[in-house]
Design an enzyme around this catalytic site. Structure first.
Site, PDB file in Angstrom:
ATOM      1  N   HIS A 199      -1.501   4.891  -3.275  1.00  0.00           N
ATOM      2  CA  HIS A 199      -1.683   4.680  -1.830  1.00  0.00           C
ATOM      3  C   HIS A 199      -1.254   5.936  -1.085  1.00  0.00           C
ATOM      4  CE1 HIS A 199      -2.066   2.827   2.001  1.00  0.00           C
ATOM      5  NE2 HIS A 199      -0.818   3.130   2.301  1.00  0.00           N
ATOM      6  N   ASP A 205      -2.580  -1.623   2.974  1.00  0.00           N
ATOM      7  CA  ASP A 205      -1.329  -1.435   3.716  1.00  0.00           C
ATOM      8  C   ASP A 205      -1.386  -1.804   5.199  1.00  0.00           C
ATOM      9  OD1 ASP A 205       1.352  -0.800   3.944  1.00  0.00           O
ATOM     10  OD2 ASP A 205       1.005   1.326   4.285  1.00  0.00           O
ATOM     11  N   HIS A 264      -3.747   3.916   9.419  1.00  0.00           N
ATOM     12  CA  HIS A 264      -2.797   2.875   9.817  1.00  0.00           C
ATOM     13  C   HIS A 264      -1.388   3.381  10.099  1.00  0.00           C
ATOM     14  CE1 HIS A 264      -2.730   2.989   5.356  1.00  0.00           C
ATOM     15  NE2 HIS A 264      -1.435   2.797   5.519  1.00  0.00           N
ATOM     16  N   ASP A 291      -1.160   7.860   2.259  1.00  0.00           N
ATOM     17  CA  ASP A 291      -1.298   7.811   3.719  1.00  0.00           C
ATOM     18  C   ASP A 291      -1.812   9.132   4.277  1.00  0.00           C
ATOM     19  OD1 ASP A 291      -0.260   5.162   4.434  1.00  0.00           O
ATOM     20  OD2 ASP A 291       1.571   5.901   3.480  1.00  0.00           O
TER      21      ASP A 291
HETATM   22 ZN   LIG Z   1       0.074   3.220   4.205  1.00  0.00          ZN
END
Ligand SMILES: [Zn+2]
Ligand SMILES: *[C@@H]1O[C@H](CO)[C@@H](O)[C@H](O)[C@H]1NC(C)=O
Ligand SMILES: *[C@@H]1O[C@H](CO)[C@@H](O)[C@H](O)[C@H]1NC(C)=O
Length: 995
Positions: free
Chosen positions: A52, A176, A420, A54
């Site tokens: 994951h 997420d 996000h 970001d």
């Molecule tokens: Zn995230």
């Protein structure tokens, strides 16, 4: 679905083999045939390796990609992808999913030829599945659907350009984001996706789903779109999208590796057999089939991919002869296929997953409002992106000048902003600065050649006059900064496919001014006092100006209009000002103030007057344990919002023939202009508010969260209100209730009733047939806690962290003080339903006004030394820029996207903005623009990465639910007639066109 397609391709390929010798090179086999087989008689564990990553959070996008600033977080995406690729090459059984296209793009751009080839091969043989595919994994609360569609379009295009058909994602992987929207599900179906996987939902919802085997379900994305249904799946893990107990083998984690050498004193195979068995015993009660998905990854994992894969290899090995459990490498698509093959009966979900409470006291409703300035800047970015993409396309078509490269940066930056931890305001302050820097750069790039674009519509010999203008949008006009001179050219462009009346506002210094239109006729203009002197802004940033110049521009669909602004004297003569006046506007549209409190007393819209009070209030944040922060909203227990309306006074009143404005002062950090324009069609009252810097409150370091609240007198909305889903469909909200599960609202009676509002919130009194709506200009948290109330949170300043990882207080400062926020709310009202054909119901008024606000005319300003005669001579010889689009497009039709695509192609995307059953509308694509006929029109899926003809051939998944059986999304083309196409209620259709 593409995978099915490849099955077909493969069969055709085999037929061809008869004639020719078998090819030595491998056929792409990225389809479902590349899934490891499951064992029907056992529980199948699908190991899904993922990282994951970001697109900015604690570190900036670049710091994450390159792996800089390890003292903040050990995370480098370039290492992750490279390391995963190497590990996959070592063992063909291994699988991996690649999610964030912003990072994939950066990696691809820097990769060597052989690395690219390796990656391509891994994709072609199904070892890597490209997932989600957008630039970023977008937030679902604060985003607008147009920007979500755009960032998918841009990301998926890169995947198709580089990896081809096997690189087309089929899965929404939103693991997420802090809650999930119905509109996101709706969009996924029309991207042609089959599944929507995620981790975060209200804890009560999760428990309820587990108890009822509803962790896999079917989600209906829209009431209007036929078969907008998508398979939904929530992860079983106790730790979001991280691995189950004992299986977290990334570098730096503390779980033991599997040691299967029996001669080792640390041999631990029995431990893992037992641990996994325990996990399976728990999970299998929650899921409807004998397939269980294990998320094998986490934040920025796989920098040393081999560590994880070696252990997963062993995990598979130790279960090889197990009687009950079969462990395989898998991907979300393979999991979905296996579930589908088992033909479960799923429950149908029709609402959304907001708000997200991860415990009884932790509602993630603060981020709906956090960092209000970057939330607004993102919307400005979209407005400019749409306008500049259209202008670039128009200029290319009509003059052959191609400035497409200018908009590419903004396309990408707007994608990043949807992430996000970007639009949500949940990133660190330094990362916010980087987002703002990126977006500013993107905007300046996009408008870099605006003068040339303007010039390209003009055939005059003297067009150098236009080319030499330094036309720019005034990005700081919200703090009264804009550079004007004695003489200026103003260009106003309308990005909508319908004509608009727009009041242009330009900050100006003391003086008197005249505005001329392109026929050299004077245009009525007013000079009104600015809302504030903005004394805190340092000189280096610019000089805040004391007045706003205001004039009405009436502009055709996609029209551009040129004005000339001239300073004619040094003294300002502002509009008349009578402070005792209490009624403003006209008998059609206006408002009245209460002379005792100086607060709003009533509002009149389209001749209907309703008593409405408006004030500002604040919530004090909780004092201990769980704090309000960037993510959470947690007011003091047993509290109500405290009024800030004790001593409101009227600073100024301005009344002209075109606008009435009253400046209210609430205290030393809240001011507001209530405004009503007088031209026909402006059937709303505007609340132009300025809030900040927020103080420390009574208690030291107590957070402060400010709301605006509208209270409609004598109104019974029966505890129900409506909020938009990503600026599109409406969601019904009922106080203290969820449609799907029960929860105890007494723990957090306020925060648990807060919902994201990205474009409007409204209440209805059915008995009175009256609807009152507030349209906002960025995402905000909102609710209706008592009858007749609408509240929106406008600003928050917090002195504690809420322990969700960002590890910083949401205490935004600027120029040495708390940040100041300015924004606008439009109030409109009307009948819920109407039988009178000439009267619009409230919903229709809101939809039209919302568009005009979202895509408002872009105003470019340039100082000039030329006279108005010199400027207008050039303009008047041409007619195009006055009317690029037809003003006769049907009212429901909105041209959402018109942008340059590849060499000689363009995207044309149309939306029906109405949802009433009888609102199906037809439009001729060749009549949208006056001077443009398309000679090639090919329809695609929503994000333009599949030709619709190809997509239609792909077999769709069918699902049985408790309510009905469904299959995948399709487009009904039966009503189309040549270039005349039909849009059913709320339908969006996307075309690649050529002229
Ligand atoms: Zn995230
Ligand atoms: C599984 O069974 C086969 C055949 O009985 C045997 O050769 C193999 O070693 C066993 N594998 C494991 C991991 O126990
Ligand atoms: C995807 O890429 C292929 C190969 O370059 C191209 O032929 C195809 O038209 C692209 N698809 C779309 C929808 O643009």
């Amino acid at each position: 679905m593409l995978m099915f397609k490849f099955c077909i391709v493969l069969v055709v390929g085999l037929a061809g083999v008869m004639a020719k010798p078998a090819p030595l090179t491998q056929e792409p086999s990225c389809g479902y045939e590349s899934c490891h087989p499951i064992d029907d008689k056992k529980i199948n564990i699908h190991l899904v390796p993922h990282s994951h990553d970001d697109v900015g959070w604690l570190k900036t996008v670049d710091q994450y990609f390159y792996g800089a600033k390890t003292e903040i977080q050990s995370a480098g995406v370039q290492y992750i992808i490279t390391s995963a690729v190497e590990a996959l090459l070592r063992n063909r059984d291994r699988r991996y999913i690649q999610v964030e296209t912003e990072f994939f793009k950066k990696w691809w751009d820097e990769a060597t030829e052989s690395q690219r080839e390796d990656f391509q091969n891994l994709v072609n043989r199904g070892q890597i599945e490209m997932i989600n595919g957008a630039i970023a994994m977008n937030d679902e609360a604060c985003t607008n659907y147009q920007s979500t569609i755009d960032q998918f379009t841009w990301g998926l295009r890169f995947l198709n350009d580089t990896l081809g058909a096997c690189g087309a994602p089929k899965i929404g992987w939103q693991i997420d984001p802090f809650g999930h929207s119905r509109e996101q599900a709706n969009l996924f179906t029309q991207f042609g996706y089959n599944g929507f996987f995620f981790a975060r939902l209200d804890e009560n919802d999760r428990l309820h789903r587990k108890a009822n085997k509803r962790m896999d379900f079917l989600w209906q994305g829209s009431d209007n779109i036929e078969s907008s249904n998508i398979f939904g799946s929530v992860f079983g893990s106790d730790n979001l999208y991280f691995p189950p107990q004992d299986l977290n083998w990334d570098v730096g984690e503390t779980n033991d590796p599997i040691i299967d050498n029996p001669s080792s004193p640390d041999y631990n195979v029995p431990f893992f057999l037992k641990s996994v068995q325990n996990t399976v015993n728990r999970y299998k009660k929650w899921f409807p089939t004998n397939n269980l998905l294990f998320t094998m990854g986490g934040d920025f994992q796989y920098q040393s991919a081999e560590m994880l894969y070696m252990n997963m290899d062993r995990l598979i090995k130790i279960f090889k002869n197990h009687t009950e459990i079969n462990v395989i490498y898998s991907t979300p698509s393979c999991y979905l296929k296996a579930v589908n093959d088992a033909k479960p009966n799923l429950t149908l979900k029709t609402d959304d997953f907001f708000p997200y409470g991860n415990s009884d006291h932790e509602y993630w409703a603060g981020y709906f409002t956090s960092r209000p300035n970057s939330k607004r800047f993102e919307r400005v970015g979209n407005n400019i992106l749409q306008a500049t993409k259209q202008l670039t396309a128009l200029s290319k078509i009509l003059s052959g000048h191609d400035f497409t490269d200018d908009v590419n940066d903004l396309r990408e930056q707007m994608g990043i902003m949807q992430h996000h931890d970007a639009i949500t305001g949940t990133e660190k302050q330094n990362v916010t600065k980087d987002y703002v820097r990126r977006l500013t750069k993107g905007i300046r790039n996009a408008e870099k050649h605006f003068s040339e674009i303007l010039g390209s519509f003009v055939t005059s010999d003297n067009k150098d006059i236009l080319l030499n203008l330094d036309l720019q949008t005034c990005l700081l006009s919200n703090v009264s900064i804009c550079t004007t001179a004695e003489k200026n050219v103003i260009v106003v462009y309308n990005p909508l496919s319908r004509p608009v009346s727009h009041y242009v506002r330009i900050p100006v210094p003391e003086g008197s001014y005249k505005v001329y239109d392109a026929e050299s006729k004077p245009v009525h203009c007013d000079i009104l006092p600015a809302i504030s002197k903005f004394k805190h802004i340092p000189k280096e940033v610019g000089t805040p100006l004391p007045y706003d110049l205001v004039f009405e521009a009436k502009i055709n669909a996609f029209g551009m209009y040129v004005y000339y602004l001239k300073k004619t004297g040094d003294n300002t003569k502002p509009g008349s000002s009578v402070k005792t006046q209490t009624k403003f506007g006209s008998s059609e549209n206006g408002f009245e103030l209460n002379p005792e409190t100086n607060l709003l007393k009533s509002v009149t819209i389209d001749g209907v007057t309703v008593d409405i009070k408006q004030e500002f209030l604040y919530y004090q944040s909780a004092k201990k344990d769980i704090w309000s922060g960037a993510y959470l909203f947690r007011p003091l227990p047993e509290t109500v919002a405290i009024s800030l309306s004790e001593t409101v006074y009227i600073e100024s009143v301005s009344s002209t023939t075109s606008v009435d404005e009253v400046v209210q002062v609430f205290n030393d950090y809240i001011k507001q202009i209530i405004r009503v324009y007088k031209a026909p069609g402006h059937n709303y009252v505007e609340f132009d508010w300025l809030v900040g810097p927020l103080p420390n409150l009574t208690l030291p370091n107590m957070g402060n969260e400010v709301i605006t609240r509208f209270t409609v007198a004598d109104f019974d909305n029966k505890n129900v209100f409506y909020t938009d889903s990503n600026g599109r469909q409406l969601m019904r909200r009922e106080i203290n209730k969820r449609p799907d599960y029960t929860y105890n609202h007494t723990y957090e009676p306020i925060a648990s009733n807060y919902y994201p509002v990205t474009s409007r919130i409204l209440i209805r009194d059915e008995a009175k047939n009256l609807e009152v709506a507030i349209l906002n200009d960025r995402s905000q948290g909102g609710s209706s806690l008592n009858q007749g109330e609408i509240e929106l949170m406008v600003h928050r300043r917090l002195f504690h962290d809420d322990n969700k990882g960002v590890n910083e207080n949401l205490n935004e400062t600027e120029f040495g003080q708390g940040v100041v926020v300015r924004g606008s709310h439009l109030l409109t009202l009307g009948p819920i339903t109407t039988t009178n054909k000439n009267q619009k119901n409230a919903e229709t008024k809101e939809k039209i006004r919302e568009l005009k606000k979202l895509l408002s005319p872009i105003v470019f300003v340039a100082p000039t030394d030329k006279t108005k005669e010199e400027i207008f001579k050039v303009i008047n010889e041409n007619s195009f820029i006055y009317a690029g689009g037809s003003n006769n497009n049907p009212e429901g039709v909105h041209v959402m996207t018109f942008e340059p695509w590849k060499e000689d192609s363009y995207i044309l995307r149309l939306e029906n903005i109405f949802d009433a059953a009888n609102s199906t509308v037809s439009v001729d694509l060749n009549k949208i623009f006056l001077n443009i006929k398309f000679n090639s029109i090919k329809e695609t899926t929503l994000a333009a990465n599949h030709w619709l003809d190809d997509y239609k051939k792909i077999p769709k998944f069918s699902w049985s639910t408790d309510v009905k059986d469904t299959s995948g999304w399709t487009v009904d083309m039966s009503q189309d007639d040549g270039t005349k196409i039909t849009l059913t209620p709320t339908e969006i259709r996307t075309f690649i066109v050529k002229v």
